[in-house]
Motif scaffolding. Sequence first.
Motif, PDB file in Angstrom:
ATOM      1  N   SER A  57     -10.877  -1.113  -3.853  1.00  0.00           N
ATOM      2  CA  SER A  57     -10.700   0.050  -4.718  1.00  0.00           C
ATOM      3  C   SER A  57     -11.733   0.101  -5.834  1.00  0.00           C
ATOM      4  O   SER A  57     -12.063   1.174  -6.338  1.00  0.00           O
ATOM      5  N   ASN A  68       0.649   4.143  -1.165  1.00  0.00           N
ATOM      6  CA  ASN A  68       0.010   5.437  -0.942  1.00  0.00           C
ATOM      7  C   ASN A  68      -0.603   5.574   0.456  1.00  0.00           C
ATOM      8  O   ASN A  68      -1.151   6.632   0.793  1.00  0.00           O
ATOM      9  N   ASP A  96       0.843  -1.195   0.000  1.00  0.00           N
ATOM     10  CA  ASP A  96       0.000   0.000   0.000  1.00  0.00           C
ATOM     11  C   ASP A  96       0.881   1.249   0.000  1.00  0.00           C
ATOM     12  O   ASP A  96       0.959   1.986   0.986  1.00  0.00           O
ATOM     13  N   GLU A 146      -3.278   4.201   1.792  1.00  0.00           N
ATOM     14  CA  GLU A 146      -4.736   4.375   1.819  1.00  0.00           C
ATOM     15  C   GLU A 146      -5.463   3.322   2.648  1.00  0.00           C
ATOM     16  O   GLU A 146      -6.554   3.576   3.160  1.00  0.00           O
TER      17      GLU A 146
END
Length: 456
Positions: free
Chosen positions: A454, A197, A195, A199
């Motif tokens: 997502s 990023n 992960d 998020e």
Amino acid sequence: MFLGLPPPLIDFQSKQNGGEGSTMKGRGSIYVLCSLQKAETSFCLYLSCDNTRELANALVVLNSTAEDGEIEVRISVGDSSNMVDAAVLEKLETGYAKLAASDSKSLLKKYLTKEIFDNLKTKKTSFGSTLLDVIQSGLENHDSGVGIYAPDAEAYTLFSDLFDPIIEDYHGGFKKTDKHPPKEWGDVDTLGNLDPNGEFIISTRVRCGRSLEGYPFNPCLTEAQYKEMEDKVSKTLSGLEGELKGKFHPLTGMDKTTQQQLIDDHFLFKEGDRFLQYPDVSREVWDLRREGENLMAANACRYWPSGRGIYHNDNKTFLVWCNEEDHLRIISMQPGGDLGQVYRRLVTAVNDIEKRIPFSHHDRLGFLTFCPSNLGTTVRASVHIKVPKLAANRSKLEEVAGKFNLQVRGTRGEHTEAEGGVYDISNKRRMGLTEYDAVKEMNDGIAELIKIESSL
């Protein structure tokens, strides 16, 4: 109640109208157990004779008082140090009767048949461990999920008639004919950040358990052994360098300042807690505290806090617990989703420690620890992950998890709820595959969960 003895070297069946005899040559005393069955009542007599003349006299008396020839005599010749104590046998019989009459759903009750019980109740390991040491937790806590612990490494072999089916059931079909593969950490550079990023994944953790070769497990450790092991572990860990360099903190004699700092870091149990608390990133504390009564019943907390301690590196991303549930619990962890970095740190540490301290290993079962649920690789790789959309569809979450052999738990571990859609998700399989494969299953499953979340 019929008290058991070790398998006899000589058996006698004494009859009212005659009997059989034998000349005996053996070491130590002659142990005699007699059971008289009348109607639905059993009577027992437990004798110890130093010579055959005493035994013959005892048999004459028993024979003359028996009715309808219903007297059975079992004789065992041997050293009393190899015998299971009569008080232990009585506790076993009483505990087994209560367990058999209970509505327990434990694996202990499922697989401890009367035949297996009778076969194992008189056995003792070279460390002095008996069947009572193995099953006393399950006998006292009928709500246990498993209900057995190994008091020493030898117990897995001596009491295999009980351990093997429980291991097969818990570990999803690892049969007694199966063999755990050799240790293989794999190419550590193939794992990366799940992960990047930030998020979804709050934190990542990989741990393993290890037992020191030549020592029994918690129930049979003396205080001197606890202290000896702590000294070995402390000296070994003090030799770690680089990212792993840190300090060992013995629980005994810990000053208030250090204690408060470790409590603030969530590395140490709070005053009044019986079990140690791992940091939030390593949620296992919640499972341990729920298992508190089981561990106490299994005699896992003797001489507390003597011989216990915690080591952590300067960055507090690497911890080692000494003599908590297992001899060693080695943990690598950090915020975020960089599984590769966490895994590489653990592999480096375990390999370094293993060069200095030999670990207990079984050719078929892999690395051995106190609980049969934690054998083989002993590796548990987990993430704290926030997937609120999937959380609204728990069946879909479980479906994906099942596909990759993942275990889904609540935010604070087993039997807890997900708080804000945050789950503790880890690999389920630990036996029958390599360390790398166990972590890779978690890696692939988490990647799939993120992909689905997502897309929703």
